[in-house]
Design a protein around this motif. Structure first.
Motif, short mmCIF file in Angstrom:
data_model
loop_
_atom_site.label_atom_id
_atom_site.label_comp_id
_atom_site.label_asym_id
_atom_site.label_seq_id
_atom_site.Cartn_x
_atom_site.Cartn_y
_atom_site.Cartn_z
N GLY A 1 0.78 -1.17 0.15
CA GLY A 1 -0.01 0.02 -0.09
C GLY A 1 0.81 1.21 0.10
O GLY A 1 1.99 1.31 0.11
N ASN A 2 0.08 2.35 -0.22
CA ASN A 2 0.79 3.53 -0.39
C ASN A 2 -0.28 4.68 0.01
O ASN A 2 -1.30 4.70 -0.34
N PHE A 3 0.55 5.75 0.90
CA PHE A 3 -0.38 6.88 1.47
C PHE A 3 0.45 7.96 1.25
O PHE A 3 1.62 8.05 1.49
N GLN A 4 -0.15 9.31 0.59
CA GLN A 4 0.47 10.42 0.58
C GLN A 4 -0.55 11.59 1.13
O GLN A 4 -1.84 11.40 1.06
N ALA A 5 0.13 12.49 1.66
CA ALA A 5 -0.57 13.69 2.34
C ALA A 5 0.39 14.66 2.69
O ALA A 5 1.37 14.74 2.85
N ASP A 6 -0.40 16.03 2.78
CA ASP A 6 0.46 17.16 3.38
C ASP A 6 0.00 17.24 4.67
O ASP A 6 -0.96 17.32 5.16
N ILE A 7 1.14 17.33 5.49
CA ILE A 7 1.09 17.29 6.92
C ILE A 7 1.78 18.53 7.66
O ILE A 7 2.76 19.04 7.23
N PHE A 8 1.31 18.98 8.94
CA PHE A 8 2.06 19.86 9.64
C PHE A 8 2.50 19.00 10.64
O PHE A 8 1.87 18.19 11.39
N VAL A 9 3.73 19.36 11.17
CA VAL A 9 4.61 18.69 12.02
C VAL A 9 4.91 19.55 13.23
O VAL A 9 5.70 20.68 12.91
N THR A 10 4.69 19.27 14.40
CA THR A 10 5.00 20.13 15.43
C THR A 10 6.04 19.26 16.56
O THR A 10 6.75 19.81 17.32
N GLN A 11 6.17 18.10 16.05
CA GLN A 11 6.84 16.98 16.83
C GLN A 11 7.28 15.65 16.00
O GLN A 11 6.41 15.66 15.10
N ASN A 12 7.94 14.79 16.46
CA ASN A 12 8.33 13.55 15.63
C ASN A 12 6.69 12.70 15.47
O ASN A 12 6.13 12.79 16.35
N VAL A 13 6.57 12.26 14.33
CA VAL A 13 5.27 11.43 14.08
C VAL A 13 5.74 10.24 13.87
O VAL A 13 6.37 10.05 12.71
N THR A 14 5.11 9.19 14.21
CA THR A 14 5.22 7.81 14.30
C THR A 14 3.83 7.26 13.31
O THR A 14 2.83 7.51 13.56
N PHE A 15 4.21 6.51 12.25
CA PHE A 15 3.45 6.12 11.32
C PHE A 15 3.50 4.38 11.71
O PHE A 15 4.41 3.86 11.75
N THR A 16 2.23 3.82 12.08
CA THR A 16 2.20 2.58 12.26
C THR A 16 1.39 1.65 11.44
O THR A 16 0.00 2.10 11.19
N LEU A 17 1.62 0.38 10.96
CA LEU A 17 0.87 -0.24 10.23
C LEU A 17 0.29 -1.25 11.04
O LEU A 17 0.85 -2.12 11.76
N LYS A 18 -0.97 -1.47 11.20
CA LYS A 18 -1.77 -2.37 11.83
C LYS A 18 -2.53 -3.41 11.39
O LYS A 18 -3.11 -3.07 10.24
N SER A 19 -2.69 -4.39 11.83
CA SER A 19 -3.68 -5.57 11.30
C SER A 19 -5.27 -5.01 11.74
O SER A 19 -5.42 -4.81 12.67
N GLN A 20 -6.29 -5.01 10.66
CA GLN A 20 -7.44 -4.54 11.09
C GLN A 20 -8.25 -5.82 11.75
O GLN A 20 -8.88 -5.35 12.70
N ASN A 21 -7.89 -6.70 11.69
CA ASN A 21 -8.60 -7.99 12.35
C ASN A 21 -8.42 -8.05 14.02
O ASN A 21 -9.23 -8.09 14.71
N ASN A 22 -7.13 -7.88 14.47
CA ASN A 22 -6.88 -7.98 16.03
C ASN A 22 -6.13 -6.59 16.27
O ASN A 22 -5.75 -6.51 17.36
N ASN A 23 -5.99 -5.53 15.35
CA ASN A 23 -5.45 -4.30 15.84
C ASN A 23 -3.87 -4.50 16.26
O ASN A 23 -3.58 -3.74 17.20
N VAL A 24 -3.21 -5.42 16.03
CA VAL A 24 -1.87 -5.61 16.42
C VAL A 24 -0.81 -4.90 15.31
O VAL A 24 -1.09 -4.82 14.15
N SER A 25 0.26 -4.19 16.24
CA SER A 25 1.07 -3.42 15.13
C SER A 25 1.99 -4.20 14.39
O SER A 25 2.49 -5.33 15.15
N ILE A 26 2.28 -4.07 13.27
CA ILE A 26 2.98 -4.87 12.42
C ILE A 26 4.30 -4.23 12.32
O ILE A 26 5.30 -4.96 12.60
#
Length: 140
Positions: A91-116
């Motif tokens: 998958g791919n995601f693009q966006a314009d964002i404002f950053v005021t501190q470090n941003v963590t991006f996390t991919l999770k399974s929808q079934n059990n909400n576990v971080s991959i």
């Protein structure tokens, strides 16, 4: 004389055998590396001119996993998913964002909400904020 040729041939055969084993082990370890989940962020840093200033960035997040499934991408800036994919392994995601501190991006399974897998977009600045002491502007 015949025995010397046999020993050279056996050395050549054992060298070829060892080289083959080495190539097989390299190939196997390369397959193991490609089975790991991947999450890439571009750019990896958002740079503002001064410390404390907000930073604006167009971020591109791409991910890949081995097994097809239902996945969602989250960030520390929002409590809801940024985007979800069904029956996908990439998958791919693009966006314009404002950053005021470090941003963590996390991919999770929808079934059990576990971080991959997670990755961080770091906030950096060119100049640090300088505090002027009272003595710097006094003449006497």
């Amino acid at each position: 004389m015949y025995s010397k040729q046999t020993s050279n041939t056996s050395n050549l055969n054992s060298g070829t055998f060892l080289l083959s084993l080495l190539l097989i082990s390299i190939s196997a370890s390369a397959d193991e590396v490609t089975t790991l989940p991947k999450l890439a962020i571009k750019p990896t840093q958002c740079v503002s001119m001064r410390q404390g200033q907000d930073c604006f960035v167009n971020v591109d997040v791409s991910w890949q996993v081995v097994k097809k499934g239902d996945y969602c991408l989250y960030s520390t800036q929002a409590s809801t998913p940024l985007k979800c994919w069904s029956n996908s392994h990439i998958g791919n995601f693009q966006a314009d964002i404002f950053v005021t501190q470090n941003v963590t991006f996390t991919l999770k399974s929808q079934n059990n909400n576990v971080s991959i897998i997670s990755s961080v977009l770091e906030l950096a600045w060119v100049h640090t904020t300088q505090r002027l002491s009272h003595s710097s502007w006094r003449l006497f």
